[in-house]
Design a protein around this motif. Structure first.
Motif, short mmCIF file in Angstrom:
data_model
loop_
_atom_site.label_atom_id
_atom_site.label_comp_id
_atom_site.label_asym_id
_atom_site.label_seq_id
_atom_site.Cartn_x
_atom_site.Cartn_y
_atom_site.Cartn_z
N UNK A 1 -96.66 -32.98 -70.82
CA UNK A 1 -95.53 -33.52 -71.22
C UNK A 1 -94.24 -33.07 -70.02
N UNK A 2 -94.47 -31.94 -69.43
CA UNK A 2 -93.45 -31.74 -68.29
C UNK A 2 -93.96 -31.89 -66.90
N UNK A 3 -95.30 -32.53 -66.83
CA UNK A 3 -95.90 -32.87 -65.77
C UNK A 3 -95.88 -31.85 -64.73
N UNK A 4 -96.48 -30.56 -65.28
CA UNK A 4 -96.71 -29.43 -64.54
C UNK A 4 -98.06 -28.90 -65.03
N UNK A 5 -98.98 -28.82 -64.36
CA UNK A 5 -100.47 -28.13 -64.54
C UNK A 5 -100.38 -26.61 -64.67
N UNK A 6 -99.41 -26.07 -63.95
CA UNK A 6 -99.27 -24.50 -63.71
C UNK A 6 -98.21 -24.15 -64.80
N UNK A 7 -97.52 -24.71 -65.35
CA UNK A 7 -96.48 -24.37 -66.34
C UNK A 7 -96.98 -23.68 -67.82
N UNK B 1 -89.94 -30.83 -89.99
CA UNK B 1 -89.47 -31.90 -88.73
C UNK B 1 -89.73 -31.36 -87.28
N UNK B 2 -89.67 -30.15 -87.21
CA UNK B 2 -90.09 -29.49 -85.90
C UNK B 2 -91.51 -29.97 -85.33
N UNK B 3 -92.49 -29.64 -86.24
CA UNK B 3 -93.78 -29.96 -86.25
C UNK B 3 -93.85 -31.55 -86.00
N UNK B 4 -93.30 -32.52 -86.76
CA UNK B 4 -93.22 -33.96 -86.84
C UNK B 4 -93.10 -34.18 -85.44
N UNK B 5 -91.88 -33.83 -84.66
CA UNK B 5 -91.46 -34.14 -83.58
C UNK B 5 -92.23 -33.96 -82.51
N UNK B 6 -93.09 -32.60 -82.46
CA UNK B 6 -93.94 -32.19 -81.78
C UNK B 6 -95.13 -33.27 -81.74
N UNK B 7 -95.57 -33.65 -82.77
CA UNK B 7 -96.74 -34.51 -82.59
C UNK B 7 -96.24 -36.01 -82.28
N UNK C 1 -95.98 -35.57 -78.23
CA UNK C 1 -97.24 -35.41 -77.56
C UNK C 1 -98.21 -36.70 -77.59
N UNK C 2 -98.08 -37.31 -78.77
CA UNK C 2 -98.83 -38.34 -78.98
C UNK C 2 -98.15 -39.80 -78.20
N UNK C 3 -97.06 -39.93 -78.16
CA UNK C 3 -96.35 -40.87 -77.33
C UNK C 3 -96.19 -40.84 -75.93
N UNK C 4 -96.61 -39.38 -75.62
CA UNK C 4 -96.65 -39.44 -73.95
C UNK C 4 -95.44 -39.68 -73.24
N UNK C 5 -94.22 -39.20 -73.99
CA UNK C 5 -92.98 -39.12 -73.24
C UNK C 5 -92.65 -37.83 -72.77
N UNK C 6 -91.56 -37.80 -71.87
CA UNK C 6 -91.49 -36.57 -71.16
C UNK C 6 -90.28 -35.71 -71.90
N UNK C 7 -89.91 -35.98 -73.32
CA UNK C 7 -89.01 -35.13 -73.96
C UNK C 7 -87.91 -35.99 -74.79
N UNK C 8 -86.85 -35.71 -75.47
CA UNK C 8 -85.95 -36.13 -76.27
C UNK C 8 -84.54 -36.13 -75.29
N UNK C 9 -83.89 -37.15 -75.78
CA UNK C 9 -82.28 -37.27 -75.45
C UNK C 9 -81.63 -37.31 -76.97
N UNK C 10 -80.77 -36.60 -76.88
CA UNK C 10 -79.87 -36.39 -78.12
C UNK C 10 -78.38 -36.33 -77.94
N UNK C 11 -77.81 -37.48 -78.36
CA UNK C 11 -76.32 -37.51 -78.40
C UNK C 11 -75.82 -36.28 -79.33
N UNK C 12 -75.07 -35.36 -78.51
CA UNK C 12 -74.40 -34.07 -79.24
C UNK C 12 -73.24 -34.32 -79.37
#
Length: 707
Positions: free
Chosen positions: A394-400, A336-342, A345-356
């Motif tokens: 993803x993080x919008x930082x070319x130096x990161x 699932x971790x590799x699936x989430x990564x794909x 990166x392919x959806x070009x979103x900035x990350x995840x929001x998780x109701x914890x």
């Protein structure tokens, strides 16, 4: 005389309709194969267009662009002096086939159509393709003019044939054909084929890898030979994760093992093997030799090319290895971790929001994201430039450059605890502590104001205000009060997913992660369109008992000590009022069944194809030491009532990582009605009649013992 051959197989992270990316990855794999000395390269199924095109296979554009990519491959200097075996759809006589196109030095040697199509579970190949049903038959195929101009071939062989090179014979299987009772490699091996190839698009399911490995090794154990398997890897744009595991086997032993889970888009596996080892292995199998003397021969395509070199005496060969399997907990951590990564990166979103919430399910989803961050950091540390490029986008930082998973987690994961007056301090603390350990950006939201606003609207219209059951309300009121809380959480989750980065002065949006497990989905133990509704769900195909084991794995391996309190806490929805600050609502009591029982019901319903009566008949023997037949009947009836009442919810399940063969996911995998006669009158009457018979036998047996 040459006898040692080097063959290459690969696992490619292809993406449906990404013709540019797919071409680049194919070329890179061929280049690596040549660098490793291979003279034959095998790729995954339908690699040119991507396996998961689904109804796009109906479109002429998909065929056109596939041939355009094939033309690029034929013309490329990279593909010279190596036999290339690629997968794509081909239309022959107005019939669409799933094919291998095998070429060498700008000449197509053979187009081999798939003969047995995958058409169960998640697979619908018969919807788009037709199986080639003419065994050992070859026809002329007239390729498009763009191909003819490159190959200078008016026609090429199309059908069930094998390649005869100067030193060996090669035959193809395509994915499902290995799994059929009478696989082509059996007859091909008897006819003298020494190298079998299999291009696959085989997805990950927990505890499945050993089945695939055993099938490959068994293919050459009885008959001898070399078996080369390629597989797709990654998220192809759907619920499935293709888990690589490219492999090469000889005479029943694995000689090369590829990775099952990896963030590398291209993995190439090679082995150098001695053809004389195949011939000597076969020499003493007299039954095979007798069959070979009367076999109907395959049409052989003569290829003026050798896989071996004349001077190869000193070339070392690959030795047998022991396959290393992942534990189920490792599979949950990695797949699932590799699936989430794909997906990220392919959806070009900035990350995840998780109701914890502080429970096992949402904590498991958080741990999967944390594992994803671990895999990303490992890949970057190992020099994977493409992963680093994706992180920076993803993080919008070319130096990161990510150094620690907690640091990356803080950039790509926002967790939120959505409290109500029915929430306990214990769950709030558990969510906060886990967020601190994994490094997520954590926020606390109180939803009471929004819930009361909704009820004030209802009160203004009707003049009535519902009450919880503990306050004297009816079951209908009680359920409605719970559902409003759950649905408000979904609305707020999407609001914060869209705007939380904006509120922090950052661009982009977040993908909302769902947290329903496969057992709760099967039972329908969730509110329709509540916070279980999300963009994607990394744990939706995993059962509760496996998630609990996964939590323990994270404690032991990721050192997330806050999870100890999570795994020891009883599961609760926390939607009903607390009693003296303590939770009184428990999931298993609400459901009327345990999570362990749900797993059993799910397997019997889906995998064993059991209706109510058959499930009862199986369970009275399975549970004979813990339940009476009447108790079993009561449990089975309760499950089917709840399942059928809630079946409509399964039509809107969040797209989930497919990890269980008893998933109730309505999309393609579990095709059943969603409006049932919930009385099940005929079926339950059959159960009652059987209970009466069993009880009568028991009474008569006791009377005979007394007499």
């Amino acid at each position: 005389m040459g006898r040692k051959v080097t063959v290459a197989t690969c696992a490619l992270n292809q993406w449906a309709l990404d013709f540019d990316g797919n071409l680049e990855r194919i070329l890179r794999s061929i280049e690596i194969a040549k660098q490793k000395g291979a003279r034959y390269r095998l790729g995954p199924e339908l690699e040119i267009c991507g396996y998961g095109c689904s109804d796009h296979y109906y479109e002429s554009d998909t065929l056109l662009h596939s041939f355009q990519v094939l033309a690029k491959l034929l013309e490329s200097p990279v593909t010279q002096d190596i036999i290339c075996d690629v997968g794509m759809p081909v239309m022959h006589r107005n019939v669409r086939y799933n094919c291998r196109v095998i070429f060498l030095n700008k000449k197509i040697l053979l187009i081999r159509p798939k003969m047995a199509l995958a058409n169960t579970g998640n697979y619908r190949e018969m919807r788009w393709f037709t199986p080639w049903s003419r065994s050992r038959h070859v026809e002329e195929y007239f390729p498009p003019r763009m191909i003819q101009e490159i190959t200078v071939q008016e026609s090429v062989p199309f059908g069930d044939a094998v390649l005869a090179t100067l030193d060996t014979c090669i035959g193809s299987e395509i994915c499902e054909e290995l799994w059929t009772p009478v696989s082509p490699h059996i007859e091909m091996g008897i006819d003298g084929v020494e190298i079998f190839t299999n291009s696959s698009a085989s997805h990950h399911v927990l505890r499945k890898a050993n089945t695939r490995v055993e099938l490959v090794n068994f293919a050459t154990a009885k008959n001898g030979g070399i078996y080369v398997m390629a597989n797709q890897k990654g998220c192809d744009g759907d619920r499935l994760y293709y888990d690589g595991c490219a492999m090469i086997s000889m005479n029943g032993d694995t000689v090369a093992q590829g990775l099952q889970f990896s963030l590398d888009d291209v993995e190439v596996l090679t082995a150098t093997l001695d053809l004389e080892d195949v011939r000597s292995y076969r020499a003493e199998i007299s039954s095979r030799n007798l069959a070979g003397s009367r076999v109907t021969p395959y049409h052989r395509i003569k290829v003026n090319f050798a896989l071996s070199c004349f001077d190869d005496v000193c070339t070392p060969v690959s030795e047998p290895i022991q396959w290393r399997y992942h534990s189920p907990e490792e599979e949950i951590s990695l797949g699932p971790a590799c699936w989430l990564w794909d997906y990220l990166r392919r959806s070009k979103q900035g990350g995840f929001l998780l109701p914890l919430s502080g429970g096992v399910d949402s904590s498991s989803a958080a741990c999967v994201v944390y594992s994803m961050c671990l895999q990303v950091c490992y890949a970057v540390q190992n020099g994977n430039q493409s992963v680093l490029d994706d992180v920076r986008k993803i993080v919008n930082d070319e130096a990161y450059t990510p150094k620690e998973p907690q640091e990356l987690c803080g950039r790509v994961l926002t967790t939120c605890y959505m409290a109500s007056e029915n929430s306990s301090q214990e769950t709030c603390n558990r969510a906060r502590c886990l967020a601190e350990e994994i490094g997520s950006y954590h926020i606390n939201i109180n939803i009471d104001g929004a819930v009361k606003a909704v009820w004030s609207i209802f009160n203004a219209v009707t003049g009535r205000l519902p009450q919880y059951k503990v306050h004297g309300g009816s079951a209908t009121e009680n359920m409605a009060l719970q559902n409003v809380q759950a649905r408000i959480r979904m609305v707020l989750a999407y609001l914060f997913a869209q705007l939380s980065l904006w509120s922090r002065g950052m661009p982009g949006g977040l993908l909302v992660l769902g947290t329903s497990n496969v057992d709760e989905s099967l039972r329908g133990y969730f509110t329709k369109y509540d916070c279980s509704s999300a963009d994607i769900n990394p744990i939706g195909g995993i059962r509760k008992t496996d998630l609990i084991s996964f939590i323990q794995y994270c404690i032991d391996n990721f050192h997330l000590t806050s999870l100890r309190s999570v795994v020891s806490a009883p599961p609760t929805a926390e939607l009903e009022p607390l009693k003296k600050g303590e939770v009184t609502q428990l999931d298993e009591e609400d459901m009327g069944m345990t999570y362990a029982e749900l797993s059993v019901y799910g397997k019997l319903r889906k995998i064993a194809k059991s209706g109510p009566y058959t499930m009862f008949c199986k369970l009275i023997t399975m549970w004979k030491d813990i339940c009476t037949p009447r108790e079993v009947a009561s449990k089975v009836k309760h499950f089917f009532r709840m399942y059928s009442i809630n079946r409509h919810k399964m039509t809107i399940l969040t797209p989930s990582y497919h990890a269980a063969d008893y998933s109730p996911d309505d999309n393609r995998f579990d095709l059943r009605p969603f409006l049932y006669n919930t009385a099940w009158s005929w079926q339950f009457r059959c159960i009652d009649e059987q209970v009466s018979k069993v009880e009568s036998k028991e009474v008569n047996s006791k009377l005979e013992d007394v007499a």
